[in-house]
Design a protein around this motif. Sequence first.
Motif, PDB file in Angstrom:
ATOM      1  N   ASP B 130       0.830  -1.204   0.000  1.00  0.00           N
ATOM      2  CA  ASP B 130       0.000   0.000   0.000  1.00  0.00           C
ATOM      3  C   ASP B 130       0.863   1.252   0.000  1.00  0.00           C
ATOM      4  O   ASP B 130       0.664   2.167  -0.793  1.00  0.00           O
ATOM      5  CB  ASP B 130      -0.884   0.027   1.255  1.00  0.00           C
ATOM      6  N   HIS B 131       1.848   1.278   0.892  1.00  0.00           N
ATOM      7  CA  HIS B 131       2.699   2.469   0.986  1.00  0.00           C
ATOM      8  C   HIS B 131       3.506   2.667  -0.279  1.00  0.00           C
ATOM      9  O   HIS B 131       3.715   3.783  -0.734  1.00  0.00           O
ATOM     10  CB  HIS B 131       3.630   2.347   2.183  1.00  0.00           C
ATOM     11  N   ALA B 132       3.985   1.542  -0.853  1.00  0.00           N
ATOM     12  CA  ALA B 132       4.871   1.666  -2.013  1.00  0.00           C
ATOM     13  C   ALA B 132       4.129   2.274  -3.200  1.00  0.00           C
ATOM     14  O   ALA B 132       4.714   2.990  -3.997  1.00  0.00           O
ATOM     15  CB  ALA B 132       5.420   0.290  -2.390  1.00  0.00           C
ATOM     16  N   ARG B 133       2.842   1.967  -3.326  1.00  0.00           N
ATOM     17  CA  ARG B 133       2.115   2.513  -4.469  1.00  0.00           C
ATOM     18  C   ARG B 133       1.786   3.987  -4.273  1.00  0.00           C
ATOM     19  O   ARG B 133       1.684   4.739  -5.220  1.00  0.00           O
ATOM     20  CB  ARG B 133       0.825   1.734  -4.686  1.00  0.00           C
ATOM     21  N   THR B 139      11.375   7.503   2.251  1.00  0.00           N
ATOM     22  CA  THR B 139      10.712   6.756   3.297  1.00  0.00           C
ATOM     23  C   THR B 139      10.358   7.621   4.502  1.00  0.00           C
ATOM     24  O   THR B 139       9.708   7.173   5.417  1.00  0.00           O
ATOM     25  CB  THR B 139      11.608   5.619   3.791  1.00  0.00           C
ATOM     26  N   SER B 140      10.796   8.862   4.505  1.00  0.00           N
ATOM     27  CA  SER B 140      10.601   9.651   5.720  1.00  0.00           C
ATOM     28  C   SER B 140       9.318  10.469   5.667  1.00  0.00           C
ATOM     29  O   SER B 140       8.823  10.907   6.695  1.00  0.00           O
ATOM     30  CB  SER B 140      11.795  10.589   5.910  1.00  0.00           C
ATOM     31  N   SER B 141       8.763  10.653   4.443  1.00  0.00           N
ATOM     32  CA  SER B 141       7.650  11.578   4.348  1.00  0.00           C
ATOM     33  C   SER B 141       6.324  10.871   4.558  1.00  0.00           C
ATOM     34  O   SER B 141       6.234   9.658   4.554  1.00  0.00           O
ATOM     35  CB  SER B 141       7.654  12.216   2.957  1.00  0.00           C
ATOM     36  N   GLY B 142       5.286  11.634   4.759  1.00  0.00           N
ATOM     37  CA  GLY B 142       3.940  11.089   4.840  1.00  0.00           C
ATOM     38  C   GLY B 142       3.617  10.496   6.185  1.00  0.00           C
ATOM     39  O   GLY B 142       4.451  10.415   7.074  1.00  0.00           O
ATOM     40  N   GLU B 143       2.349  10.058   6.305  1.00  0.00           N
ATOM     41  CA  GLU B 143       1.910   9.550   7.598  1.00  0.00           C
ATOM     42  C   GLU B 143       2.441   8.152   7.869  1.00  0.00           C
ATOM     43  O   GLU B 143       2.493   7.705   8.998  1.00  0.00           O
ATOM     44  CB  GLU B 143       0.384   9.556   7.642  1.00  0.00           C
ATOM     45  N   PHE B 147       5.897   3.712  10.204  1.00  0.00           N
ATOM     46  CA  PHE B 147       5.931   2.294   9.834  1.00  0.00           C
ATOM     47  C   PHE B 147       7.122   1.999   8.935  1.00  0.00           C
ATOM     48  O   PHE B 147       7.844   1.017   9.129  1.00  0.00           O
ATOM     49  CB  PHE B 147       4.622   1.932   9.131  1.00  0.00           C
ATOM     50  N   LEU B 148       7.348   2.891   7.959  1.00  0.00           N
ATOM     51  CA  LEU B 148       8.392   2.609   6.980  1.00  0.00           C
ATOM     52  C   LEU B 148       9.781   2.689   7.607  1.00  0.00           C
ATOM     53  O   LEU B 148      10.695   2.003   7.172  1.00  0.00           O
ATOM     54  CB  LEU B 148       8.279   3.589   5.809  1.00  0.00           C
TER      55      LEU B 148
END
Lengths: 234, 180
Positions: B130-133, B139-143, B147-148
Amino acid sequence: MALTLPPGLTPPEVAFLCEMELVTVIPRQRLEGLQLLGGPTVPLIPPHRTPLPLWLALLLKRQNRANIFPPPWLSPSSLDAILQLETSSPEFSDTPPLPRSTTPVSPPFLPSATADAPPDALPYHWLELSTLLLEAASDDIPSADHVRRLLRDLREVRMAKLRAGVEVLEGGREVKMNGVGAMEVSEGRAFIGGVVDGLRKLGAGREISRREREGEEGGLGTGGEGDNEDDMEY
Amino acid sequence: MSYYSISAILTSAQKVPCTFDLPIPNRGFLDDNPGGDIAAHTPLPLPLYLAELLAVQQLDNRPLLTLDLPSSLQPRVLNALKADAKSVDLRGQEVYFFEGAARVLELLEEEEVGDGLCEAFKKRAAEIADHARNARGGTSSGEGGEFLRGLDEWERGLFRAAHDSSKAVRMWMGEVKGAK
């Protein structure tokens, strides 16, 4: 160092293969049959619909020498029906049925994108073909914007299914992936392959002990089966 | 496990708690006691490459040492994974968490641990997809950053694979649009 390309086909390669698919064109100008490596093409005589390979059809379309007749499944009504089917069932929708004759059996030689293709099934190259057609010949496709939106939804739904399939993977259980298109395979290959590989490595110890147990219990009976599984790992 | 695989080499440097069942003469340097002996039943963390070989050695039909589950595979971590696989920071436990676990599980018969790990791996893999798409940038940005950041090396590989292939498809679609 190793080859930097990932295993499998890249999206441009998949699209290249897709350009061998036959589509139906409505020529605007006469064109004699061309002697190509893949065989001669049918001579084009203006109002007659003629099947041509996609690459040639796109070329003629760009030069305004022909119009492309969109495949029946590339219409809002059939895409809507397929989308309904996809959202209501956990499996992928069916691929078009194979023709009765015996010779053409694999995608580039199947008439899955010509005018007489079945309207209720997505062919193997659906995503690439529709993207290419919508870009080069959007004026030939009725309500192209609606089609574009439906295709985007379809793609999302099907990718979500591929992803959900990962969660139910287990030694004995399988994910049914019939009907997954070429571009979707290309997109999902690296990830799904990685997950399966990881699960195999994590389960390797258990697999060995299970096989030993089976070997003790079953003796000769399971021996042959165990050998087959051994071969699979390489 | 390739001879040239960097990740396999780094994994084999992970420490595993071991206990020598026999007194070992002149190997005190392993236990901060240079020149001395290792007494029997001394608990000692050894790197995986050493423990792997010693665990399968036998002397007079007695095992040389017993392996124990490393701290990253203790019930505390496994229970946390069972409760909510997505909220555990595996990288904090061990950078090569799953690869190390797979190596340890080859030596120890811990079916329950293996089952739990497979289950957690699958759940986290789906989340990674889900995150990869949807991820934009690193990997540091976003909500999903939390997790990442907690992904171990295998999972980072998966993330990269999934991200790259969906990016390749997007790039191809962009090219088709550009060619017009």
